[in-house]
Design an enzyme around this catalytic site. Structure first.
Site, PDB file in Angstrom:
ATOM      1  N   ASP A  85      16.595  57.314  94.585  1.00  0.00           N
ATOM      2  CA  ASP A  85      15.261  56.914  95.043  1.00  0.00           C
ATOM      3  C   ASP A  85      15.288  56.384  96.465  1.00  0.00           C
ATOM      4  O   ASP A  85      15.221  55.168  96.698  1.00  0.00           O
ATOM      5  CB  ASP A  85      14.681  55.878  94.071  1.00  0.00           C
ATOM      6  CG  ASP A  85      14.490  56.483  92.689  1.00  0.00           C
ATOM      7  OD1 ASP A  85      14.441  57.731  92.595  1.00  0.00           O
ATOM      8  OD2 ASP A  85      14.381  55.721  91.712  1.00  0.00           O
ATOM      9  N   GLU A 127      22.930  56.008  84.658  1.00  0.00           N
ATOM     10  CA  GLU A 127      23.944  55.023  85.106  1.00  0.00           C
ATOM     11  C   GLU A 127      24.605  54.308  83.933  1.00  0.00           C
ATOM     12  O   GLU A 127      25.781  53.951  84.082  1.00  0.00           O
ATOM     13  CB  GLU A 127      23.284  54.017  86.053  1.00  0.00           C
ATOM     14  CG  GLU A 127      22.850  54.622  87.375  1.00  0.00           C
ATOM     15  CD  GLU A 127      21.685  55.608  87.251  1.00  0.00           C
ATOM     16  OE1 GLU A 127      20.842  55.407  86.370  1.00  0.00           O
ATOM     17  OE2 GLU A 127      21.645  56.566  88.026  1.00  0.00           O
ATOM     18  N   ASP A 134      18.659  62.388  84.611  1.00  0.00           N
ATOM     19  CA  ASP A 134      18.355  61.217  85.435  1.00  0.00           C
ATOM     20  C   ASP A 134      18.683  59.943  84.643  1.00  0.00           C
ATOM     21  O   ASP A 134      19.002  60.008  83.452  1.00  0.00           O
ATOM     22  CB  ASP A 134      16.861  61.291  85.787  1.00  0.00           C
ATOM     23  CG  ASP A 134      16.450  60.252  86.806  1.00  0.00           C
ATOM     24  OD1 ASP A 134      17.327  59.715  87.515  1.00  0.00           O
ATOM     25  OD2 ASP A 134      15.231  59.972  86.901  1.00  0.00           O
TER      26      ASP A 134
HETATM   27  C1  GLC Z   1      13.839  57.953  88.713  1.00  0.00           C
HETATM   28  C2  GLC Z   1      14.366  59.134  89.527  1.00  0.00           C
HETATM   29  C3  GLC Z   1      13.221  59.851  90.173  1.00  0.00           C
HETATM   30  C4  GLC Z   1      12.230  60.298  89.101  1.00  0.00           C
HETATM   31  C5  GLC Z   1      11.756  59.103  88.290  1.00  0.00           C
HETATM   32  C6  GLC Z   1      10.879  59.507  87.111  1.00  0.00           C
HETATM   33  O1  GLC Z   1      13.294  57.018  89.543  1.00  0.00           O
HETATM   34  O2  GLC Z   1      15.298  58.724  90.464  1.00  0.00           O
HETATM   35  O3  GLC Z   1      13.673  60.944  90.920  1.00  0.00           O
HETATM   36  O4  GLC Z   1      11.144  60.921  89.698  1.00  0.00           O
HETATM   37  O5  GLC Z   1      12.869  58.397  87.781  1.00  0.00           O
HETATM   38  O6  GLC Z   1      11.558  60.325  86.236  1.00  0.00           O
END
Ligand code: GLC
Length: 847
Positions: free
Chosen positions: A504, A424, A421
């Site tokens: 998100d 970017e 995650d």
């Molecule tokens: C980001 C991700 C989300 C995750 C969060 C905490 O917002 O997109 O899916 O739950 O980080 O890791």
């Protein structure tokens, strides 16, 4: 005197401006270049080189249906290297036939004709029937402003555009413009751009003909469709190479096959990735994870995976486990396994900046000097979940290889998959939400010259290379297990390493609606294995919304329920009446019954590049009277595989009826088995059948294409479980004899690469209408994988009366046995069962 002075000034000014005006033919200003006139030509065996003043254009044919165009404004091409295009494909070539007239120059392949008009210069590509594939928009064909460039193409008013990855908005990109700059976009909405991924690849559609266009440039790129000019679309970048590919169809399926050829196929995922997945930010402590697992099982919600988000880690530090919250972490993984639940762990790329703290990822990375640097040579530090953090330099193969080793402990503990995650990369507390433009990345990579590159060049591929490090690392650690990696950011070609999701989103009806075109466009961009957080991430869904989303999610490639911290719990049993929970369970169960079909479709996707979730025009590329794809009236309808049409409402929260135009072949109602009465004129290949649907929470309308044979299995609670009972073949007879009736089934062990050595099961099914009956043939299977069943249950749909009799002939010799049949009037179904374990048979059923 004064007058004469003024006059001479005017004359001077006129003279001056006319000189400038003549110069504008080539140079408006020193930093502006427009390629407007061919000044020299050199035919090549596989294409052509053109000069336009100082600029040089290379147009080459990699295949008869696949061209590459490269432009060097000053005649010097940058190195020929790509993060996306496979080397073997990039160096492929076919011979072409040169063509040359006074006005034009160009060449012909076995499928395409390339014509460059000499003056003014303009590029046009047609098929051999003369249909225009792409054509420069005059008077602005190709131009440069300093390092930035733009290519303008003519846009006929009946042309439509798809692709560009996860960008929100309608399925058709027409009348919109987009930028590619991977961005952590918490709270994104329908009009937000850019969001997480950059996939500078689009597919055109005009009157049934499609072409793919890929701009192979990792810098900030942009696409404009009919906004700047109503009759043009354009693409460009602020820097980097002008290097693009044209992938001729003629239909979109063929474009996608070429896209996979050019950039790589999606690896076959583990079967469990197709199961239902339960996630939340975050399940902790350990007792909570165990409670969720127990509840999933006691509620009989079929499930394969539990995801652990950042709070399993010590202070959000990647590759750690919080020993207080998870005192028996290793045992927990094993206990979940015993409950047939896989664990997927988040492992973000930001490494906590912790010198001297015995934090292995930091210590090793720092010793090996693998972190991204500031221009002054110091390590770049940004704030993310762990606080101050450093970032591996993923454009160095050595750094990626090292990153891959960080997974060793988790892999040995039995963790099944990983989640990359924030790549970017996301950086908190700065307006850009990411690294500064001038941080320095090292490119140290086979196929590339070693050099230092600015973040501007590397930003958009950083996430892809992060997921590549993970994927390749996992392969190294467990060479016979199919890696499962999910990434948020990626770039064109990233399908080789990871599945993805739409980031998100929010728990609103509009986000449910939006998820469908988004997943479709991801599939049209190469990312077939995608999902949206089911139920929505931000906010808490109303009970009906959660129910509907779980229904729709059951027919999407990745089905993962995920929610943000602080929101109302969102597991299928939460936030609803017992009826809601029953409905949610029923749809997840249907997904599990459909697993043979879903997995077969996934294997097809992996082999061919055609996504599992398909817009209708992919299967039915016929234009309507206006040249538009037939499904433009279909709102949020999509196909799962070739044969199941999921007709979600265009606005799923509206109570009004809605219409769906079923493409002009026959259809059945999946839930009742009844044949849909075709439109006037019959299923004639011309007139869609308009069906009025009423939105009911308990029924997501699903139609099956006539002539389909859908394999299903008895219900299981996870993909670990061996189905107990027969293989079910749902046969939907074609409307007229002679029409296609077929299906297939692919199976293997679901986890390893043994299928590459022939350990799989593949069978083809066909059916044929007879004067007063139907025959169904199951061909002998290929491959050495032993299937689970001993019996096959053939279900013929659309039946309005019982069968008079049925017989079966086994293809291995035993023949002619009479079979009992059963008729279910409500399900419009005749069922006949027979012994078979993949040897093949032919069944004849007479009405
Ligand atoms: C980001 C991700 C989300 C995750 C969060 C905490 O917002 O997109 O899916 O739950 O980080 O890791």
């Amino acid at each position: 005197m004064l007058k004469a002075w003024r006059l001479s000034l005017v004359i001077l000014a006129i003279l001056f401006f006319s000189v400038v005006a003549t110069a504008t033919e080539v140079h408006l200003q020193p930093d502006f270049v427009r390629l407007d006139r061919v000044t020299a030509v050199q035919p090549l065996a596989n294409g052509i080189t053109i000069r336009a003043g100082a600029a040089v254009l290379h147009i080459t044919a990699l295949r008869d249906d696949l061209l590459r165009v490269r432009v060097a404004p000053d005649g010097r091409f940058p190195e020929d290297a790509s993060w996306t295009v496979l080397t073997a494909s990039r160096v492929d070539a076919v011979n072409v036939i040169a063509e040359n007239t006074n006005a034009d120059v160009g060449f012909k392949t076995a499928k395409l004709r390339v014509t460059i008009h000499r003056d003014p210069m303009s590029l046009r590509v047609t098929d051999l029937e003369g249909r225009v594939i792409v054509e420069n928009f005059s008077p602005r064909p190709i131009e440069y402003h300093e390092h930035a460039f733009r290519v303008y193409l003519r846009s006929p008013e009946d042309e439509h555009y798809f692709g560009l990855g996860d960008k929100p908005g309608p399925l058709d990109r027409r009348n919109a413009s987009f930028a590619n700059w991977n961005t952590d976009s918490f709270g994104w909405q329908e009009s937000t751009d850019p969001i997480y991924k950059s996939i500078p690849f689009l597919i055109t559609y005009r009157g049934g003909i499609s072409t793919g266009i890929f701009l192979d440039n990792t810098w900030r790129t942009s696409f404009d469709f009919n906004k700047e000019y109503r009759d043009a679309y354009s693409f460009g970048a602020e820097d980097g190479p002008l290097d693009f590919y044209l992938l001729y169809g003629p239909d979109a399926k063929a474009v996608l096959a070429s896209w996979a050829w050019l950039t790589g196929h999606t690896p076959l995922p583990p079967l469990w990735a197709l199961g239902f997945q339960q996630s939340r930010y975050s399940y902790y402590p350990e007792s909570e994870v165990r409670r969720i697992a127990d509840r999933l099982r006691s509620e009989h919600i079929p499930t394969d995976v539990i995801w652990l988000d950042i709070d399993y880690q010590l202070k959000n530090r990647p590759f750690t486990v919080d020993p207080e919250r998870f005192p028996h972490f290793d045992q927990m993984i094993q206990d979940l396994k015993a409950q047939h639940l896989k664990t997927v762990l988040i492992t973000d790329l930001h490494i906590a900046d912790l010198p001297g703290a015995n934090y292995k990822p930091y210590d090793e990375g720092q010793t090996k000097d693998y972190f991204v640097k500031n221009p002054d040579g110091s390590t770049f530090v940004g704030t993310v979940w762990p606080g101050k953090a450093v970032f591996p330099d993923f454009t160095r193969q050595a750094a990626r290889d090292w990153w891959g080793t960080l997974y060793a402990d988790f892999v040995h503990k039995g963790v099944a998959g990983f989640w990359n995650d924030m790549n970017e990369p996301s950086v908190f507390d700065v307006p850009s939400k990411t690294m500064p433009d001038d941080v320095q990345h090292h490119i140290e990579e086979p196929g590339f010259a070693s050099r230092i590159a600015s973040h501007l060049e590397v930003h958009n591929i950083f996430g892809m290379e992060n997921s590549r490090g993970t994927y390749e690392g996992l392969l190294n650690l467990a060479p016979n297990l199919r890696p499962f990696v999910m990434t948020r950011a990626s770039f064109a070609g990233g399908q080789r390493y990871a599945v993805t999701w739409t980031g998100d989103n929010a728990s609103t009806w509009n986000h449910l609606r939006q998820s469908i075109p988004q997943l479709l466009n991801l599939g049209l961009s190469g990312f077939a294995l995608s999902g949206a957080d089911v139920g929505g991430f931000a906010g808490s869904p109303q009970p009906d919304l959660l129910t509907r989303w779980l229904e729709v999610g059951a027919f999407e490639p990745i089905d993962r329920d995920h929610s943000a911290s602080g929101t109302h719990p969102q597991e299928p049993w939460e936030n609803g009446t017992p009826e809601d929970v029953n409905l949610r369970r029923r749809y997840i169960e249907e997904r599990y019954r459909l697993l043979p079909y879903l997995y077969t479709t996934t294997e097809e996707m992996s082999r061919t590049g055609v996504p599992m979730m398909r817009p209708l025009f992919l299967e039915f590329p016929w234009p309507d009277a206006n040249g538009s794809p037939l499904d433009f009236g279909a709102g949020n309808a999509f196909l799962l595989g070739a044969d199941l049409l999921i007709a979600e409402a265009p606005f799923p929260d509206e109570l009004d009826d809605y219409m769906i135009a079923l493409p002009p072949v026959g259809w059945y109602d999946y839930w009742t088995g009844a044949r849909i009465e075709p439109a006037k004129g019959g299923a004639d290949g011309k007139h869609p059948t308009e069906v009025r649907l009423h939105r009911e929470l308990d029924t997501l309308p699903i139609f099956v294409r006539a002539g389909a044979i859908i394999p299903e299995q008895p219900l299981v609670q996870s993909t670990d479980e061996r189905p107990n009972g027969p293989l079910i073949l749902r046969v939907y007879p074609p409307t007229n004899s002679g029409e296609k009736c077929s299906g297939s089934l692919y199976l293997d062990d679901g986890v390893s690469f043994a299928y590459k050595q022939g350990v799989f099961f593949r069978a083809a099914f066909t059916c044929q209408l007879m004067p007063d009956g139907i025959s169904v043939r199951v061909a002998p299977a290929s491959g050495s994988f032993a299937p689970w069943w001993k019996q096959v249950s053939v279900e013929i749909y659309g039946a309005t009366k019982a069968a008079s009799h049925a017989t079966v002939t086994h293809l291995d010799g035993k023949g002619g046995a009479l079979l009992p049949t059963a008729f279910d009037v409500k399900q419009h179904r005749i069922t006949a069962s027979m012994q078979d374990e993949g040897k093949g048979f032919e069944m004849k059923l007479m009405y």
